[in-house]
Design a protein around this motif. Structure first.
Motif, short mmCIF file in Angstrom:
data_model
loop_
_atom_site.label_atom_id
_atom_site.label_comp_id
_atom_site.label_asym_id
_atom_site.label_seq_id
_atom_site.Cartn_x
_atom_site.Cartn_y
_atom_site.Cartn_z
N ASP A 1 39.58 -22.37 -34.31
CA ASP A 1 40.69 -21.92 -35.17
C ASP A 1 41.23 -23.08 -35.99
OD1 ASP A 1 40.53 -19.40 -34.27
OD2 ASP A 1 42.43 -19.37 -33.17
N VAL A 2 41.40 -24.19 -35.28
CA VAL A 2 41.97 -25.35 -35.96
C VAL A 2 41.05 -25.81 -37.07
CG1 VAL A 2 42.53 -27.78 -35.67
CG2 VAL A 2 43.38 -26.11 -34.03
N MET B 1 38.85 -24.12 -38.61
CA MET B 1 38.79 -23.10 -39.65
C MET B 1 39.97 -23.20 -40.61
SD MET B 1 37.82 -19.38 -38.31
CE MET B 1 37.18 -18.12 -39.36
N SER B 2 41.11 -23.64 -40.08
CA SER B 2 42.27 -23.70 -40.97
C SER B 2 42.48 -25.10 -41.53
CB SER B 2 43.52 -23.20 -40.25
OG SER B 2 43.47 -23.49 -38.90
N PHE B 3 41.53 -25.95 -41.28
CA PHE B 3 41.63 -27.31 -41.78
C PHE B 3 40.91 -27.37 -43.13
CE2 PHE B 3 41.81 -31.79 -41.77
CZ PHE B 3 42.60 -32.18 -40.71
N PRO B 4 41.62 -27.63 -44.21
CA PRO B 4 40.95 -27.60 -45.51
C PRO B 4 39.90 -28.71 -45.60
CG PRO B 4 43.33 -27.89 -45.74
CD PRO B 4 43.03 -28.02 -44.31
N ARG C 1 31.81 -26.02 -41.33
CA ARG C 1 31.02 -24.81 -41.18
C ARG C 1 30.78 -24.45 -39.72
NH1 ARG C 1 31.94 -21.48 -44.13
NH2 ARG C 1 30.02 -20.35 -43.80
N VAL D 1 31.98 -20.71 -38.13
CA VAL D 1 31.33 -19.42 -38.37
C VAL D 1 30.18 -19.21 -37.40
CG1 VAL D 1 29.82 -20.26 -40.20
CG2 VAL D 1 30.39 -17.86 -40.08
N LEU E 1 47.33 -29.09 -34.50
CA LEU E 1 46.94 -29.20 -35.91
C LEU E 1 47.94 -30.05 -36.68
CD1 LEU E 1 44.86 -28.07 -37.95
CD2 LEU E 1 46.48 -26.26 -38.43
N ASP F 1 35.29 -15.20 -41.34
CA ASP F 1 35.02 -16.55 -41.83
C ASP F 1 35.24 -16.63 -43.34
OD1 ASP F 1 33.69 -19.26 -41.76
OD2 ASP F 1 32.31 -18.17 -43.05
N ASN G 1 42.07 -20.36 -47.29
CA ASN G 1 42.16 -21.80 -47.42
C ASN G 1 42.11 -22.23 -48.87
OD1 ASN G 1 42.67 -23.45 -45.31
ND2 ASN G 1 40.65 -23.19 -44.43
N ALA H 1 47.17 -21.75 -41.59
CA ALA H 1 46.67 -21.73 -40.21
C ALA H 1 47.25 -20.53 -39.46
CB ALA H 1 47.02 -23.02 -39.50
N ILE I 1 45.42 -17.58 -40.48
CA ILE I 1 44.06 -17.54 -39.95
C ILE I 1 44.06 -17.26 -38.45
CG2 ILE I 1 42.04 -19.00 -39.49
CD1 ILE I 1 42.52 -20.21 -42.28
N PHE I 2 45.03 -17.83 -37.75
CA PHE I 2 45.13 -17.54 -36.32
C PHE I 2 45.36 -16.05 -36.09
CE2 PHE I 2 46.76 -22.03 -34.98
CZ PHE I 2 45.57 -22.55 -35.42
N ASN J 1 42.19 -14.18 -36.77
CA ASN J 1 41.20 -14.29 -35.70
C ASN J 1 41.60 -13.48 -34.48
OD1 ASN J 1 39.35 -15.80 -37.04
ND2 ASN J 1 40.09 -17.77 -36.30
#
Ligand SMILES: Nc1ncnc2c1ncn2[C@@H]1O[C@H](COP(=O)(O)OP(=O)(O)OP(=O)(O)O)[C@@H](O)[C@H]1O
Ligand SMILES: Nc1ncnc2c1ncn2[C@@H]1O[C@H](COP(=O)(O)OP(=O)(O)OP(=O)(O)O)[C@@H](O)[C@H]1O
Ligand SMILES: [Mg+2]
Ligand SMILES: [Mg+2]
Lengths: 480, 304, 304, 540
Positions: free
Chosen positions: B134-135, B137-140, B167, B170, C19, C236, C243, C281, C284-285, C288
């Protein structure tokens, strides 16, 4: 018909802030200056490039070197309050305050300036050391009413012909004309700024009628002479050479580098046809610009010979050098840099190329220069549209200058003298310095004065100038 | 076909079988041929054509394609510095493939392994892994790139790492979602009863089912990574001019899109064709690896 | 179920804090905003003053402590650049992006599922070939190509749509259209692959024996079984859009969070960066979490 | 000629495989009339299911191919109908019960929806379809029908799933019902109910039933005529009685001769050591008690048969003993150590000693592995059993022992018939040379001759290697032949436990008695008598 008096301007960069004391930043200044906020003096680049009265009707230098400004009367701010000397003093003090960091303040660095209210419509500026160009400096200070708190504002108030009527961050800024303006009522009744980063889109928007003026489009898109106009944008590209480290500490190497570059080859290819070859870091419209200094001719053989010579004298000509550039600093930068690298290599220098992200570039682009990459050659852009070389010379060439690779007593002396001089003296000294730097010291590698292109819808009567990047006075715009 | 029913007939070797199946799918065959060319380009290109790819000629800048007067290298035209695009594409293949393959393989491997772990371990481990995903994924990715650039310094390996990390989620989430379902299937339980280790169950029984989906994502990620890489090069991390990748060529040609389309078109086409080939190949592999689908290829092989 | 959500929310909160900590410290390693805020010519005293005023001179831990204190009071700090609370900058941008992502993903999901399923129904058929080829080419083409060409064709050439900006529904068509392409290509492929397996299973035979129409067999019987990887990949792609769809936002002048993020990272406007990350985030959390709940909803064998 | 309900003429079906073409059905012809029941008997793998699929147009083509033949239904050749027309017929006029219910039920929809769907697609309004579904589920004897409708296939027992399939097939009261081994997973009492349900429907609507079965008892009970298949061909056809008594073809005779339940019962010695001691096992599924205090002992080298009602918890017990599910309470001591509390590492070590043959063979075989890989995986996991060089020979041997041809080793599970898959699963379990094998309906899909062969094999292993068996089965004659002890289960409880002789000769509990009484005899004459007696009883 009325709708036609609305103007839409599409620019590349979003305006984050509309703070008058930050108006020297070009994106902010383009909206604010002379539209919402006005200055005491105004550098008119359309005519002879001279300083004209704005909120100050006249000014004189007192005997002690200080300057007296007589202020215009009957001027009101858009909030209704009257304009007087106290406002000017407040504007200055606010700009110089240590509560906020105003960009314009930097032009008053290295001197002590005092603003003294003489009466309601007269104010004195005293500087130590004396500032011959005080009136010019004050063309950079936007005037705010004395009620303005000392913190950044997002609701600018000024004496200009327009007020901020809508600001939707990320989307648009709308100025509309006010009816109690002291000067002539402008033709444009309201102006909307739109923000599009992509140059092709900006160009297209004029075509589709979604915008009327795009002050900056790509040279590649500037294909229609009816609507597209070039203008010298006051930026100069050059390569900084550090005379403290090998091999650029040898004048022959510096000269060879100047000779190694085929500047002509760039014009009309990687750079616009209208770009100028540079001999100095400020454009020809600047005071004291020396027309006799000629561009160093392209002469690779000569360069090779010079380097041979230097090598024979034990100069470490083969030292690894790194050519540094800021990513996306100007259009085509990658190609330009690759070509420069190749040209330098062709005369036998060892040159690496590296692109740096803005923050990193800014961080290292000041003394002391980094050493871990060998001798660094900063490729940089310098902007001086202010009309006087003093905004360039100290920073770039004085031995104390923060971005200077030069350490030469004669240069230091000339800078000091010229800064204190006025009028013709001043011009002569600057000219002399320019020639010395270029022809004797080969202090750096001046490359090009770049040009920008603006696209203007056919019904709009307006042409870009050298000041267009930093200021866009709507009053100058008419309709056909 | 006659054989002794009492012995297990020798299978044709895996290679032979796959070759036959490949022959049966013309699209996949073309894909393999193209990819072979790309790989050859990547290996040999810099040796053969580096000089011509670097030779600048400002007079011949943006020379249009299909003009053979300048020599066959100019068939695709020239770039803004007059360098032949063909040579540049060939030379760029090495960096491009290295970065793309590096990033995709790294992220796919890590993601898949973590996904198997998350799907097939206790709730606590799984929670930790998933929340980490999750982290990420939300990290640009841009911020990550800048951080890596500053903390670790610019290099190709760091570029690969940055591209790969973003990546990972995913693959991780896809694998894990499938594991949640597949682990309930009876054949997994049968393997468990046989005493198969978790590792073996994951590798032999679960992975083959997830694999085709992961392949599909991975092949398209190839294109994504090739394009994203140029955006990061812009920050000064990774591949720097005069080194070159297809992605960089595209982004350099971007401003010429309306005036000299070929600058970004050919490298773009190279990316598209590579991705397409990889995908056709993965679609073929999906069928070739699935016994219940394999007849599609075997039958065709027979008929033709 | 509700205990699952509660546990999950708690775990996500920890991730969020993690995060923030990571981003806070790492981003501060990426340089000093002073150098960017002030022009290169600014004297050192001014820089010092700027640092002092913005607390950049405090030890990092003190800065962090202050930040945490503010966050607890839901104060995300002030944007250096804009002299405005960071949250006021981020929220409107995020809402734009959210809408853009939601609309795009809704369209992508619908279209990709239909196209992918139909392609899987007749593997190797003409529809399959065309759908796969076009979707793949779209998915691997550089997005700015597509964007610029779309503007040139639809806005400048045909004059049907505005080039860029916001305001009317018409303004949404091009950005959504361009954003649509890559996730569409990817998801079509994932659906197709997943559906090939699903369509060959026993329950599909049962459905045929029951006389169920092909359409219902595909979209009711097989699809739900094939959905696990599909929704994972949808998630994803949605996260990627949340993002920031940077290219599209910059080209179409769309006031979303992607460009804001890039700008703030490049300008080292840390408060905005942190606020952006926290909000995306969070989104996105939540997404998910919803996806995980959907797994269980889609497949009764999956339990948490 | 053409007034048959269904007529198959010269049907041939072949399958393409990597190793060559498999001729699954060759030139098969038979017919079925309205109200008639035709049983197809035959060797496992002889093409019965393929023929049925051909009628339903469910063969995947390719790789399958119908090389010749016609399927005439109501005068129309089903093989040449448009998809549209086919859809109208399928489900409403012809319905099919699949051999393997688990893989033929959609795992993600509740069964109520799946049953109702049959009716909805043929035009029944949803509300009516739902109430009808409830009625059907009640009819096939699923406990708690309302709740059951909202459950998913994996929440049912094997026999319950089979009944759900039956309910689904009967939903539209079809003219023709094709039932592929519809009662293999049903205990005899439920089987009797189902058969009588079929019979009733037949009376009511004149439905023709094509039933594929191995159970000669079922044939005797309901078939009017029989067709016997072997190796893809019809070797014998005729009236049930005739075929039973005067079979002409040697295969048929072998089949009838192999009917179980005639041998001597085992006499277990009392001196054996218990290897497995199970005490008070309880298992709850969300408010439902599937196992309720099950206790028993298992001696080394002996067979404990578990019989009982469908849904009584037999498979659950098996799964719990193998730690595929966790018991709520209870103990199971394997050689003195409790399986339920064993840490994973230890469990891992004894895994190879405990093997299981699953009730649903299709699902328990990894579809991506060839038979060779499936069987040899045992040795890949436990390399000490067999050196790699001998794998091939051993796989061939195992396949032969369970009645398969070694040349099938390179095929994949989907290329086999139901019975063949079951044998692959058995071979796999044997490959590990375990100490205990739990056989969950391991021979139910085998024709009696192959069944006899497999049982003989197991019996032999039991004697020579001392393997103990837990043998879950519905087929009482097989149990009678093979078991040492019998445990009878009902509703999660053990209702009777004793030696095979005790249980079969002197059943104590009413449920056991009912079970034994409901058994079917392979002799049609005997079975007719019994049926008449039963009907008389019911009438009285
Ligand atoms: N897809 C396939 N590919 C290759 N061979 C197949 C395929 N399906 C079935 N067969 C073969 O066809 C033959 C007939 O299979 P079928 O399922 O009809 O047997 P069956 O008579 O129903 O047997 P059982 O009683 O064991 O279910 C078997 O030998 C089987 O191996
Ligand atoms: N996962 C599950 N969730 C809920 N109930 C279940 C689950 N698995 C099994 N059951 C229920 O537990 C009971 C026992 O099931 P089990 O499979 O052990 O029966 P069985 O004795 O093997 O029957 P059969 O002879 O029909 O196979 C059944 O009523 C079934 O509905
Ligand atoms: Mg069968
Ligand atoms: Mg069972």
């Amino acid at each position: 018909q009325d709708a036609d008096r609305d103007l839409r301007i599409v620019v590349a960069e979003e305006v984050d802030l509309l703070e008058p004391c930050m108006a020297t930043q070009s994106t902010i200044g383009a909206v604010l200056l002379q539209n919402i906020s006005e200055t005491l003096t105004y550098l008119d680049v359309r005519g002879e490039s001279e300083l004209t009265p704005k909120l100050a009707e006249s000014w004189t230098q007192n005997d002690d070197g200080s300057w007296r400004f007589n202020l215009r009367q009957g001027v009101t701010f858009s909030d209704g309050s009257a304009f007087d000397a106290a406002d000017v003093k407040h504007s200055f003090d606010r700009m110089m305050s240590d509560q906020i960091v105003c960009e314009a303040k930097r032009y008053f660095g290295g001197m002590e300036v005092q603003a003294t209210v003489v009466d309601d419509h007269t104010i004195d500026f005293t500087a130590d050391p004396a500032q011959p160009i005080m009136p010019l400096l004050l063309s950079l200070m936007a005037i705010v009413p004395s009620e303005t708190p000392i913190e950044f504002t997002r609701e600018p108030v000024g004496t200009g012909p327009y007020v901020l009527s809508d600001w939707t961050p990320g989307q648009q800024i709308v100025l509309s004309a006010r009816d109690d303006y002291w000067g002539d009522a402008p033709a444009v009744t309201s102006a909307t700024w739109l923000f599009r980063s992509d140059p092709a889109v900006r160009a297209a928007m004029i075509q589709t009628g979604e915008a009327d003026i795009a002050p900056s489009i790509a040279v590649l898109d500037a294909t229609n002479p009816e609507t597209d106009f070039s203008y010298l944008d006051s930026e100069t590209i050059y390569i900084l050479l550090d005379d403290a480290v090998a091999p650029t500490n040898d004048v022959r190497v510096r000269q060879a580098m100047n000779m190694a570059i085929d500047r002509e080859a760039f014009i009309g290819t990687l750079l616009p046809q209208d770009a100028l070859l540079a001999t100095s870091l400020f454009p020809p419209s600047t005071l004291g610009w020396n027309p006799d200094v000629a561009v160093t001719p392209y002469d690779p053989e000569g360069a090779i010979a010079l380097l041979e010579d230097a090598r024979a004298d034990g100069v470490a000509v083969d030292t690894q050098m790194t050519l540094l550039a800021r990513t996306a600093n100007f259009p085509n930068i990658v190609e330009v840099m690759e070509a420069l690298q190749q040209m330098l290599q062709e005369v036998g220098l060892t040159v690496d190329l590296r692109f740096l992200e803005v923050a990193e570039y800014q961080r290292i682009f000041k003394k002391p220069f980094p050493t871990e990459m060998g001798s660094v050659l900063f490729t940089a852009m310098h902007d001086n549209s202010k009309g006087d070389p003093s905004f360039t010379m100290f920073f770039k060439y004085a031995s104390e200058g923060p971005q200077s690779g030069t350490d030469d007593p004669k240069v230091d002396q000339l800078i000091e003298d010229a800064s204190a001089a006025t009028d013709d003296d001043r011009a002569r000294l600057w000219s002399e310095l320019q020639a010395y730097l270029h022809d004797e010291l080969y202090a750096d590698v001046p490359l090009f004065h770049t040009v920008g292109y603006a696209r203007v819808a056919p019904q709009i009567d307006w042409r870009p100038t050298i000041a267009t990047t930093s200021m866009l006075p709507l009053g100058e715009i008419g309709f056909k | 076909m006659t054989h002794d029913p009492d012995i297990i007939p020798a299978e044709p070797g895996t290679l032979t079988r796959f070759r036959r199946m490949l022959m049966a799918d013309k699209f996949a065959l073309a894909a393999v041929i193209f990819l072979t060319i790309v790989v050859l380009m990547a290996i040999l290109g810099p040796m053969l054509l580096d000089a011509s790819a670097q030779r600048q000629n400002l007079r011949g800048r943006n020379a249009p394609p299909f003009d053979l007067d300048q020599g066959w290298l100019m068939i695709l035209g020239a770039d803004a510095l007059g360098r032949p695009l063909l040579s540049r594409i060939v030379v760029a293949a090495q960096n491009t493939i290295m970065v793309a393959a590096g990033a995709v393989v790294f992220s796919a491997l890590t993601g898949t392994l973590l996904g198997l772990l998350a799907g097939y371990s206790g709730p606590r481990t799984s929670q930790v892994i998933l929340r980490m995903a999750d982290v990420i994924m939300s990290f640009p990715s841009l911020l990550l790139a800048v951080i890596v650039l500053y903390v670790l310094g610019p290099s190709v390996v760091n570029l690969i790492i940055v591209l790969a990390i973003t990546r990972i989620p995913v693959y991780l989430r896809t694998t894990r979602a499938e594991v949640l379902e597949i682990r309930e299937r009876m054949f997994v339980q049968a393997a468990q009863v046989m005493g198969a280790s978790r590792w073996r169950i994951a590798m032999r029984h679960i992975l083959p089912v997830v694999f085709p989906t992961l392949m599909t994502i991975a092949t398209l990620d190839f294109a994504f990574v090739m394009l994203a890489e140029s955006a990061l090069s812009f920050l000064g991390i990774g591949i720097q001019p005069p080194d070159i990748t297809w992605g960089l060529m595209i982004s350099q040609g971007r401003q010429y899109l309306t005036t000299a389309w070929w600058l970004s078109f050919w490298p773009g086409l190279a990316i598209i064709l590579t991705t397409l080939s990889l995908n056709l190949l993965s679609n073929w592999l999906r069928i070739a690896l699935d016994p219940t689908q394999r007849w599609r290829l075997e039958m065709k092989g027979r008929r033709s | 179920m509700s205990s699952f959500i509660r546990k999950r929310a708690f775990a996500s909160l920890i991730s969020l804090i993690g995060l923030v900590v990571i981003v806070f410290f790492l981003s501060r390693l990426t340089g000093d905003p002073t150098d960017l805020f002030l022009p290169i010519e600014a004297p050192e005293e001014m820089r010092q003053q700027f640092r002092e005023l913005n607390g950049l001179n405090d030890p990092l831990l003190v800065q962090f402590w202050n930040y945490l204190g503010d966050i607890v009071r839901l104060d995300f700090g002030v944007s250096l650049r804009r002299a405005q609370p960071a949250i006021d900058v981020v929220l409107p941008a995020f809402l734009w992006t959210l809408q853009l992502a939601a609309i795009t993903m809704a369209l992508v999901t619908g279209a990709a599922i239909v196209v992918g399923s139909l392609a899987a129904f007749r593997v190797g058929g003409i529809f399959d070939r065309i759908a796969s080829l076009t979707s793949l080419i779209g998915a691997s083409a550089p997005d700015f190509w597509v964007a610029i060409v779309a503007i040139v064709v639809f806005a400048v050439g045909l004059g049907w749509l505005p080039t860029s900006g916001t305001g009317t529904v018409w303004h949404w068509i091009l950005p959504v259209g361009v954003l649509f392409i890559r996730p569409f290509g990817l998801i079509v492929q994932v659906v197709r692959g997943s559906m090939i397996s699903a369509l060959s299973s026993g329950y599909v035979k049962t459905a045929r024996a029951k006389g169920v129409k092909s359409r219902a067999i595909i979209f009711v019987h097989a699809l739900r079984n094939a959905m696990l990887p599909v929704i994972t990949v949808i998630g994803d792609q949605a996260a990627a859009l949340l993002n920031g769809a940077v290219i599209v936002e910059t080209i179409f002048g769309f006031p979303g969070v992607g460009k804001l993020m890039i700008d703030s990272v490049l300008q080292r406007d840390f408060n905005v960066v942190l606020a952006t990350i926290m909000i995306t985030a969070l989104a996105i959390f939540i997404m998910n979490l919803l996806i995980d709940l959907t797994y269980a909803l889609l497949d009764p064998r999956i339990r948490y | 000629m053409t007034d048959h309900l269904l007529e198959i003429r010269n049907l041939s079906v072949e399958f393409h495989t990597a190793a060559g073409t498999v001729h699954a059905v060759r030139d098969v012809s038979f017919h079925l009339d309205r109200g008639e029941t035709l049983a197809i008997l035959g060797e496992s793998g002889s093409g019965k299911s393929v023929s049925a699929s051909a009628i339903m147009n469910l063969i995947d083509m390719p790789p399958g191919r119908i090389t010749s033949g016609q399927v005439l239904f109501g005068g129309r050749d089903l093989l040449h109908l448009s998809d549209e027309a086919r859809r109208d017929i399928n489900g409403s006029q012809i319905a099919m019960i699949f051999q393997d219910p688990l893989s033929h039920l959609n795992p993600v929809y509740d069964v109520g929806w799946q049953i109702a769907e049959t009716m909805i697609v043929h035009g029944t309004p949803r509300a009516k379809a739902n109430s009808e579904a409830l009625r059907l589920v009640t009819r096939v004897g699923i406990p708690n029908p309302e709740g059951a409708l909202r459950k998913y296939p994996h929440e049912f027992s094997g026999g319950q799933r089979q009944r759900l399939m039956i309910a689904m097939a009967l939903a539209m009261k079809p003219d023709l019902l094709i039932a592929d081994e519809p009662t293999t997973a049903l205990d005899v009492t439920v089987q009797a109910e189902v058969l009588s349900l079929l019979h009733e429907l037949q009376q009511e609507t004149g439905m023709g039933v094509l039933i594929i079965t191995h159970d000669l008892g079922v044939v005797a009970e309901i078939a009017d005529r029989v067709v016997v298949m072997n190796a893809g061909e019809i070797v014998e056809a005729g009236i049930t009685r005739e075929v039973y008594h005067n079979a002409t073809h040697p295969y048929t005779r072998k089949l009838i001769g192999a009917a179980p339940g005639k041998g001597r019962m085992h006499q277990p010695g009392a001196e054996a050591e218990p290897v497995l001691q199970v005490r008070d096992v309880v298992k709850d599924y969300a408010g439902f008690r599937a196992l309720d205090g099950v206790s028993f002992d298992l001696m080394a080298g002996q067979t404990l048969a578990v019989v009982g009602e469908s849904g009584s918890g037999k498979s659950t017990l098996a799964r719990i003993l193998l730690r595929l599910d966790e018991a709520n309470s209870g103990t199971a001591l394997w050689k003195g150590r409790d399986l339920f509390t064993m840490p994973p590492s230890e469990l891992f070590k004894i895994r190879r000693d405990l093997q299981m043959v699953f009730q649903d063979p299709t699902q328990s075989l990894n579809p991506r592995m060839s038979v060779y890989q499936l069987i040899s995986e045992a040795w890949a996991i436990h390399p000490d059993i067999l050196p790699r060089a001998q794998w091939k020979a051993r796989v061939a041997q195992l396949l032969q022992q369970v009645g398969l041809r070694p040349d099938m080793a390179n095929r994949y599970p989907h290329q086999f018939s139901g019975g063949q898959r079951q044998r692959i699963a058995i071979a796999r379990a044997l490959a590990l040379e375990p100490k205990l094998i739990v056989c969950d309906e391991a021979v139910s899909a085998l024709d009696v001759s192959v069944q006899a062969q497999v049982i003989a094999l197991l019996d032999d292993l039991r004697k020579t290697m001392g393997i103990a068996f837990i043998f879950i089965a519905h087929d009482l004659p097989v149990v009678r032949d093979f078991a040492d002890h019998v445990m009878v289960m009902q509703k999660g409880r053990v209702v009777e436990l004793g030696t095979v002789q005790q249980v079969f000769d002197a059943p104590q509990q009413p449920y056991t008695q009912a079970l034994l009484a409901a058994g079917l005899d392979p002799d049609p004459d005997v079975q007719t008598q019994r049926r008449e007696a039963r009907l008389a009883l019911a009438g009285a």
